[in-house]
Design a protein around this motif. Structure first.
Motif, PDB file in Angstrom:
ATOM      1  N   TYR A 224      15.112   8.459  10.357  1.00 52.80           N
ATOM      2  CA  TYR A 224      14.432   9.397   9.452  1.00 52.80           C
ATOM      3  C   TYR A 224      14.998   9.307   8.033  1.00 52.80           C
ATOM      4  CZ  TYR A 224      12.887  13.953   7.608  1.00 52.80           C
ATOM      5  OH  TYR A 224      12.344  14.953   6.849  1.00 52.80           O
ATOM      6  N   SER A 225      16.314   9.276   7.916  1.00 53.08           N
ATOM      7  CA  SER A 225      16.941   9.261   6.591  1.00 53.08           C
ATOM      8  C   SER A 225      16.572   8.005   5.805  1.00 53.08           C
ATOM      9  CB  SER A 225      18.466   9.354   6.717  1.00 53.08           C
ATOM     10  OG  SER A 225      18.987   8.254   7.451  1.00 53.08           O
ATOM     11  N   MET A 226      16.419   6.892   6.499  1.00 55.27           N
ATOM     12  CA  MET A 226      16.054   5.643   5.830  1.00 55.27           C
ATOM     13  C   MET A 226      14.605   5.686   5.348  1.00 55.27           C
ATOM     14  SD  MET A 226      17.974   2.838   8.290  1.00 55.27           S
ATOM     15  CE  MET A 226      17.376   1.439   7.337  1.00 55.27           C
ATOM     16  N   ALA A 227      13.729   6.283   6.165  1.00 58.41           N
ATOM     17  CA  ALA A 227      12.327   6.422   5.751  1.00 58.41           C
ATOM     18  C   ALA A 227      12.210   7.324   4.523  1.00 58.41           C
ATOM     19  CB  ALA A 227      11.502   6.983   6.908  1.00 58.41           C
ATOM     20  N   LEU A 228      12.992   8.403   4.514  1.00 56.28           N
ATOM     21  CA  LEU A 228      12.962   9.325   3.379  1.00 56.28           C
ATOM     22  C   LEU A 228      13.508   8.659   2.118  1.00 56.28           C
ATOM     23  CD1 LEU A 228      12.329  12.145   2.350  1.00 56.28           C
ATOM     24  CD2 LEU A 228      14.602  12.876   3.134  1.00 56.28           C
ATOM     25  N   ASP A 229      14.590   7.906   2.255  1.00 57.41           N
ATOM     26  CA  ASP A 229      15.131   7.179   1.101  1.00 57.41           C
ATOM     27  C   ASP A 229      14.107   6.196   0.539  1.00 57.41           C
ATOM     28  OD1 ASP A 229      17.541   8.495   1.240  1.00 57.41           O
ATOM     29  OD2 ASP A 229      18.586   6.894   2.314  1.00 57.41           O
ATOM     30  N   TYR A 230      13.413   5.499   1.440  1.00 58.38           N
ATOM     31  CA  TYR A 230      12.387   4.546   0.989  1.00 58.38           C
ATOM     32  C   TYR A 230      11.279   5.276   0.236  1.00 58.38           C
ATOM     33  CZ  TYR A 230       8.690   1.009   1.200  1.00 58.38           C
ATOM     34  OH  TYR A 230       7.693   0.117   0.872  1.00 58.38           O
ATOM     35  N   PHE A 231      10.833   6.395   0.784  1.00 58.42           N
ATOM     36  CA  PHE A 231       9.798   7.209   0.129  1.00 58.42           C
ATOM     37  C   PHE A 231      10.233   7.593  -1.283  1.00 58.42           C
ATOM     38  CE2 PHE A 231       8.225  11.449  -0.984  1.00 58.42           C
ATOM     39  CZ  PHE A 231       6.852  11.252  -0.909  1.00 58.42           C
ATOM     40  N   ASN A 232      11.475   7.990  -1.426  1.00 59.82           N
ATOM     41  CA  ASN A 232      11.977   8.418  -2.737  1.00 59.82           C
ATOM     42  C   ASN A 232      12.100   7.264  -3.723  1.00 59.82           C
ATOM     43  OD1 ASN A 232      12.186  11.153  -2.051  1.00 59.82           O
ATOM     44  ND2 ASN A 232      14.239  10.881  -1.185  1.00 59.82           N
ATOM     45  N   ASN A 233      12.133   6.040  -3.222  1.00 61.62           N
ATOM     46  CA  ASN A 233      12.301   4.877  -4.089  1.00 61.62           C
ATOM     47  C   ASN A 233      10.992   4.189  -4.457  1.00 61.62           C
ATOM     48  OD1 ASN A 233      15.260   3.955  -4.703  1.00 61.62           O
ATOM     49  ND2 ASN A 233      15.326   4.749  -2.603  1.00 61.62           N
ATOM     50  N   ILE A 234       9.908   4.500  -3.748  1.00 61.38           N
ATOM     51  CA  ILE A 234       8.644   3.847  -4.072  1.00 61.38           C
ATOM     52  C   ILE A 234       7.890   4.650  -5.130  1.00 61.38           C
ATOM     53  CG2 ILE A 234       8.417   2.794  -1.797  1.00 61.38           C
ATOM     54  CD1 ILE A 234       6.300   4.950  -1.145  1.00 61.38           C
ATOM     55  N   SER A 235       7.014   3.947  -5.838  1.00 63.10           N
ATOM     56  CA  SER A 235       6.115   4.622  -6.775  1.00 63.10           C
ATOM     57  C   SER A 235       4.688   4.448  -6.260  1.00 63.10           C
ATOM     58  CB  SER A 235       6.251   4.043  -8.180  1.00 63.10           C
ATOM     59  OG  SER A 235       5.865   2.687  -8.208  1.00 63.10           O
ATOM     60  N   SER A 236       3.884   5.478  -6.457  1.00 56.08           N
ATOM     61  CA  SER A 236       2.510   5.477  -5.980  1.00 56.08           C
ATOM     62  C   SER A 236       1.735   6.517  -6.785  1.00 56.08           C
ATOM     63  CB  SER A 236       2.463   5.827  -4.486  1.00 56.08           C
ATOM     64  OG  SER A 236       1.169   6.222  -4.086  1.00 56.08           O
ATOM     65  N   PRO A 237       0.445   6.296  -7.010  1.00 56.02           N
ATOM     66  CA  PRO A 237      -0.340   7.304  -7.742  1.00 56.02           C
ATOM     67  C   PRO A 237      -0.440   8.627  -6.986  1.00 56.02           C
ATOM     68  CG  PRO A 237      -1.762   5.595  -6.829  1.00 56.02           C
ATOM     69  CD  PRO A 237      -0.366   5.105  -6.698  1.00 56.02           C
ATOM     70  N   ASP A 238      -0.207   8.590  -5.676  1.00 53.04           N
ATOM     71  CA  ASP A 238      -0.285   9.806  -4.863  1.00 53.04           C
ATOM     72  C   ASP A 238       0.493   9.547  -3.579  1.00 53.04           C
ATOM     73  OD1 ASP A 238      -0.869  12.095  -3.499  1.00 53.04           O
ATOM     74  OD2 ASP A 238      -3.040  11.888  -3.576  1.00 53.04           O
TER      75      ASP A 238
END
Length: 357
Positions: free
Chosen positions: A308-322
């Motif tokens: 879970y923590s790795m998925a959240l870190d990845y989410f915080n590092n990506i950019s997306s219009p939404d």
């Protein structure tokens, strides 16, 4: 002796009868009956070989979600009926047995083994088929576990064909996932006073980290390592999967064989595992973190398979219009099975308002 034999035959007959009745009940319960709906399984030519797809939905005019299973080699079409029913009201869902897996494998035992590049090419052909066959400008890509690696790379490269990317149990880095989960298992083992188990987990981790390929011997060692970790980690697969599989009205003979063919799974997917165990392009961070499309990441808060923590870190590092991160509480690696209602509600809410067709 005869009495024991008759009892055994009677119990076996009863078991078969129960399974048959369960399949019939589920076939009726989950049958797509709407005039505008679609429910079919077929083989189509992708990458020069026959590949298996399953298509289900209440209205063929709805947007299409193309589901990419995990593993590599863990096909899911035959048990999808039990968790995607609510999604089928608003979306047409395509399940695909990837090259080297399940029904596709048994149609093409001697086909070229899958690699990431080959699967990306297959996925592009399948996407084109769906767009043309069902008149869609774009499709939604949804991946689970390994399917998030494949789906994330593809979605990043083809925003002109993909309207949104959904990751369930985002795979970030195969080896790092094993390290992170092992560290947590060691911590819990030490807390429980099981210092020998903590030591054994650490020793097994060192061995797994040295793998350069996943042959049968290494795969067995990896399984034992995971079993040792999971003595201390939360359950990753819940208790609903078995019933979905056994009572599936859509499970083919090939899928029964595949579920029991560990050797075939490892051998047919050996090139992908070799790539995931290498030092090159084996992490999602080796690919672009900039998405031109909406991204939804869904994770069970007890997921230690793709932590879970790795998925959240990845989410915080990506950019997306939404982009949106959804947590499904008290569940592990398959939240869509363990909490299918909550999963579907959360996903439908997240997709609401996104231009997906």
């Amino acid at each position: 002796m005869k009495i024991i034999l008759f009892l055994f035959i009677g119990l076996l007959f009863l078991l078969v009868l129960i399974i048959a009745i369960g399949k019939i009940v589920n076939a009726r319960k989950y049958r797509i009956s709407s005039e505008a709906g679609v429910q079919k399984s077929e083989y189509i030519i992708i990458g020069g070989i026959e590949q298996y797809i399953q298509i289900r939905g209440q209205d063929i005019s709805n947007p299409v979600i193309l589901m990419l299973h995990g593993g590599p080699g863990s096909n899911m079409a035959y048990y999808s009926y039990g968790w995607q029913a609510d999604l089928e009201k608003a979306y047409t869902i395509v399940q695909w047995d990837q090259r080297g897996c399940g029904n596709t494998y048994y149609r093409n035992k001697h086909a070229e083994k899958p690699t990431l590049d080959l699967l990306l090419s297959d996925l592009d052909e399948l996407t084109e088929y769906i767009r043309l066959e069902y008149g869609k400008e774009k499709v939604i890509i949804m991946g689970h576990s390994w399917g998030t690696f494949l789906g994330g790379v593809y979605s990043g490269k083809h925003p002109e064909k993909v309207s949104a990317y959904i990751a369930v149990g985002q795979m970030v880095d195969f080896k790092l996932s094993e390290q992170v989960s092992a560290q947590e298992a060691i911590r819990l083992a030490n807390t429980a006073g099981k210092t020998q188990d903590a030591q054994d987990i650490g020793d097994a981790l060192d061995s797994v980290m040295s793998f350069q390929k996943l042959d049968k011997q290494n795969a067995m060692e990896l399984m034992k390592f995971r079993q040792l970790k999971e003595k201390y980690l939360p359950s990753q697969y819940g208790d609903k999967m078995g019933a979905l599989q056994i009572f599936s009205p859509y499970m083919t003979l090939s899928e029964w064989k595949w579920m029991l063919s560990f050797d075939s799974l490892i051998e047919s997917n050996s090139e992908i595992y070799k790539g995931l165990l290498s030092e090159n392009n084996s992490s999602v961070y080796d690919y672009s973190l900039q998405y031109e499309i909406p991204v939804i990441i869904i994770a069970g808060d007890c997921d230690w398979t793709t932590p879970y923590s790795m998925a959240l870190d990845y989410f915080n590092n990506i950019s997306s219009p939404d982009k949106e991160f959804i947590t499904i509480g008290n569940t592990g690696h398959i939240p869509f099975v363990d909490k299918s209602k909550e999963f579907s509600e959360e996903l439908l809410n997240a997709l609401n308002g996104i231009p997906v067709n």
